[in-house]
Design an enzyme around this catalytic site. Structure first.
Site, PDB file in Angstrom:
ATOM      1  N   HIS A   1      20.096  35.187  27.840  1.00  0.00           N
ATOM      2  CA  HIS A   1      20.482  33.960  27.152  1.00  0.00           C
ATOM      3  C   HIS A   1      19.230  33.277  26.630  1.00  0.00           C
ATOM      4  CE1 HIS A   1      22.461  30.130  26.397  1.00  0.00           C
ATOM      5  NE2 HIS A   1      23.574  30.833  26.391  1.00  0.00           N
TER       6      HIS A   1
ATOM      7  N   ASP B   1      29.735  35.765  28.704  1.00  0.00           N
ATOM      8  CA  ASP B   1      30.524  36.832  28.096  1.00  0.00           C
ATOM      9  C   ASP B   1      30.704  38.055  28.979  1.00  0.00           C
ATOM     10  OD1 ASP B   1      31.015  35.548  25.642  1.00  0.00           O
ATOM     11  OD2 ASP B   1      28.940  35.906  25.080  1.00  0.00           O
TER      12      ASP B   1
ATOM     13  N   HIS C   1      26.452  36.436  19.769  1.00  0.00           N
ATOM     14  CA  HIS C   1      27.003  35.141  20.225  1.00  0.00           C
ATOM     15  C   HIS C   1      28.364  35.449  20.881  1.00  0.00           C
ATOM     16  CE1 HIS C   1      27.583  30.926  20.464  1.00  0.00           C
ATOM     17  NE2 HIS C   1      27.752  30.588  19.191  1.00  0.00           N
TER      18      HIS C   1
END
Ligand SMILES: CC(C)(COP(=O)(O)OP(=O)(O)OC[C@H]1O[C@@H](n2cnc3c(N)ncnc32)[C@H](O)[C@@H]1OP(=O)(O)O)[C@@H](O)C(=O)NCCC(=O)NCCS
Length: 392
Positions: free
Chosen positions: A275, A329, A236
Site C-alpha cells: 500500500h 483487497d 487500485h
C-alpha cells in the site's frame, strides 16, 4: 499489547512544505475532517471514529450519514436518512433499457461507469452545483450506484434486473438485487461490514480523481463517473479480483509457499499486498481476514481461507520488514467469492461503497473550492526547429 488509539491531528499552516515522490507521493491536496489514515500505525478513522468500532457497531447507512454530515445521526435523523436512501433506490427505466444495449461481456466497472453517467443524463438538476443540491444528489448516488451495479450483475447474464426491496437494508438489498435471493442476516451483515470498511480511505487515486473533477465545478455525476474509472484499475480497486483469481490458482498450503516463492523470484507484484500509505497491517484487512475465516468456514470453503492465510504468512515473512502486508483487497475477494458473488462484480462492490467517500469529500471541499492544478516538470527538448511535413 493494547492497540494505541488514534490521536488528534492539528491543522495545517498553508503553504505546506512537503517531500514529494513520483505519483504525487507526499503531496497534500487539502485539509479534511472526513477520514484519517496513519500508515505507520495502521489506523483508519472516519470523522474521529475508529474503523474497528464502526465495523462492529455501525451500519453502512449510518456510516454514510457520518461521512456526509460529520456526526453520528440521532435516531430520527437516521430513520429519515435511511428512508431517503430507500426512496432513491429505483433508477429511471430508460437507464436500465440503455444498459441492456451494452455488450454483455464488458467489464462490470465499465457498465457501472456508463450507468452512473446515464443517471446524470436523466437528472434535470445535475448541473445545479450547490452544496444543497449536490448533497441530495450524493444521497441519490449512494442509493443508485448499488442499483445500477446490481442491475448489471443480472443483465450481463441475460437476466432481468430485480427491483429494490424497501424492507431490506442497503447491503441486503444490494445482494438481493444482484442475486435475486434475499440473504440471511449473517450474510447481509458481512456485506454491510464490507461496505463500511470500503467507504472512505484518504486521498487515494479515485478520491483524488473525484476531487479534481469536482473542483472544476463539474456535476457530481461526472465526479463519480471519474471515481469509478480510476477505481477500476488493477493497482487500485481492481486488485480484489486479481488477488482472488491468483489465490484460486493455488491448490493447497504447500502450493501457496511455491506461489509466493515464484512471485519473489520473478519480482512479480502480489495482488492484494502493499500500500502507498500503509506500511503496517491494513486495519481493514484485519477485519476482513476474520470474516473471511468465518464465511469460508460457514460455506464449506475452509481451504480457500487456509491458502490465503498461507500466502499472507509467506508474503509477510519475505516482505513484512519492507512494510508489505495484506491490503483491503486481499481478503475481500475471498469473502465475496464464498458469498457466491461473481468475481467481475468485486470491484463494483468497492464502488458501491466508496461512492460515499467520494461524495463526502467533494462536498466538504465545495464551499472552499479552488481548482486543482498541479504542475509537471518539463524534461523534454527545447529549441527544436520546425520542418515542413514534406521535408521530414
Ligand atoms: C498498492 C501499490 C500500488 C502501492 O504502490 P507504491 O506505493 O507505488 O509502491 P511501489 O509499487 O513503488 O512499490 C514499492 C516497492 O515495494 C514492492 N511492492 C509493492 N507492492 C508489492 C506487492 N504487492 N508484491 C510484491 N512487491 C511489492 C515493489 O516491487 C517495490 O519494490 P522495489 O523498491 O524493490 O522496486 C502496490 O503495493 C501494488 O501494486 N500492490 C498490488 C496491487 C494492489 O493490491 N492494489 C490495491 C491497493 S489497496
Amino acid at each position: 499489547m493494547a492497540e494505541q488509539k488514534p490521536k488528534f491531528v492539528g491543522k495545517l499552516e498553508w503553504p505546506v512544505t512537503v517531500q514529494l515522490g513520483r505519483g504525487m507521493e507526499g503531496a497534500i491536496s487539502n485539509e479534511s475532517t472526513i477520514g484519517y489514515v496513519d500508515g505507520e500505525k495502521g489506523w483508519l478513522v472516519y470523522r474521529g471514529y475508529n474503523i474497528f468500532d464502526l465495523a462492529e457497531h455501525s451500519t453502512y447507512e449510518e456510516t454514510c450519514y457520518l461521512l456526509l454530515f460529520g456526526k453520528l445521526p440521532t435516531k430520527k435523523e437516521y430513520e429519515d436518512f435511511y428512508m431517503k436512501l430507500v426512496g432513491y433506490r429505483a433508477v429511471p427505466n430508460k437507464v436500465i433499457e440503455l444498459m441492456k444495449g451494452l455488450p454483455k461481456e464488458v467489464h462490470p466497472m465499465a457498465a457501472l461507469r456508463t450507468g452512473v453517467s446515464l443517471l446524470g443524463c436523466f437528472d434535470p438538476k445535475a448541473d445545479d452545483v450547490t452544496v444543497e443540491n449536490d448533497t441530495e444528489i450524493a444521497i441519490k448516488l449512494i442509493a443508485r450506484t448499488s442499483t445500477v451495479a446490481a442491475a448489471w450483475a443480472r443483465i450481463r447474464k441475460g437476466l432481468e434486473p430485480v427491483d429494490p426491496d424497501p424492507s431490506l437494508g442497503h447491503a441486503a438489498n444490494f445482494l438481493y438485487m444482484a442475486t435475486g435471493e434475499k440473504p440471511d442476516d449473517f450474510t447481509a451483515r458481512v456485506m454491510d461490514i464490507c461496505l463500511i470498511l470500503h467507504a472512505d480511505h484518504g486521498m487515494n487515486a479515485s478520491t483524488f480523481t473525484s476531487m479534481v473533477i469536482n473542483s472544476s465545478l463539474s456535476d457530481l455525476y461526472s465526479t463519480v463517473v471519474g471515481g469509478i474509472g480510476s477505481l477500476k484499475g488493477p493497482l487500485h480497486g481492481g486488485a480484489n479480483e486479481r488477488a482472488l483469481a491468483e489465490v484460486m490458482t493455488i491448490k493447497d498450503e504447500d502450493d501457496a509457499v511455491r506461489y509466493v516463492k515464484d512471485a519473489i523470484v520473478q519480482k512479480k507484484k502480489i495482488m492484494g499486498f502493499g500500500h502507498r500509505v500503509y506500511k503496517a497491517y491494513d486495519p481493514r484487512a484485519k477485519v476482513l481476514g476474520q470474516y473471511s475465516q468465518k464465511v469460508t468456514q460457514m460455506k464449506g470453503m475452509e481451504n480457500l481461507y487456509k491458502i490465503a492465510k498461507k500466502v499472507e504468512e509467506e508474503v509477510i515473512a519475505a516482505y513484512g520488514e519492507r512494510g508489505i502486508f495484506p491490503n483491503v483487497d486481499f481478503y475481500s475477494g475471498t469473502i465475496y467469492y464464498a458469498l457466491g458473488i461473481d468475481v467481475p462484480l468485486f470491484t463494483p462492490i468497492f464502488a458501491v461503497s466508496r461512492v460515499a467517500g467520494w461524495c463526502a469529500r467533494v462536498l466538504e471541499y465545495l464551499p472552499i473550492n479552488r481548482i486543482f492544478r498541479p504542475r509537471a516538470v518539463y524534461v523534454g527538448a527545447m529549441e527544436q526547429k520546425y520542418t515542413p511535413i514534406d521535408q521530414r
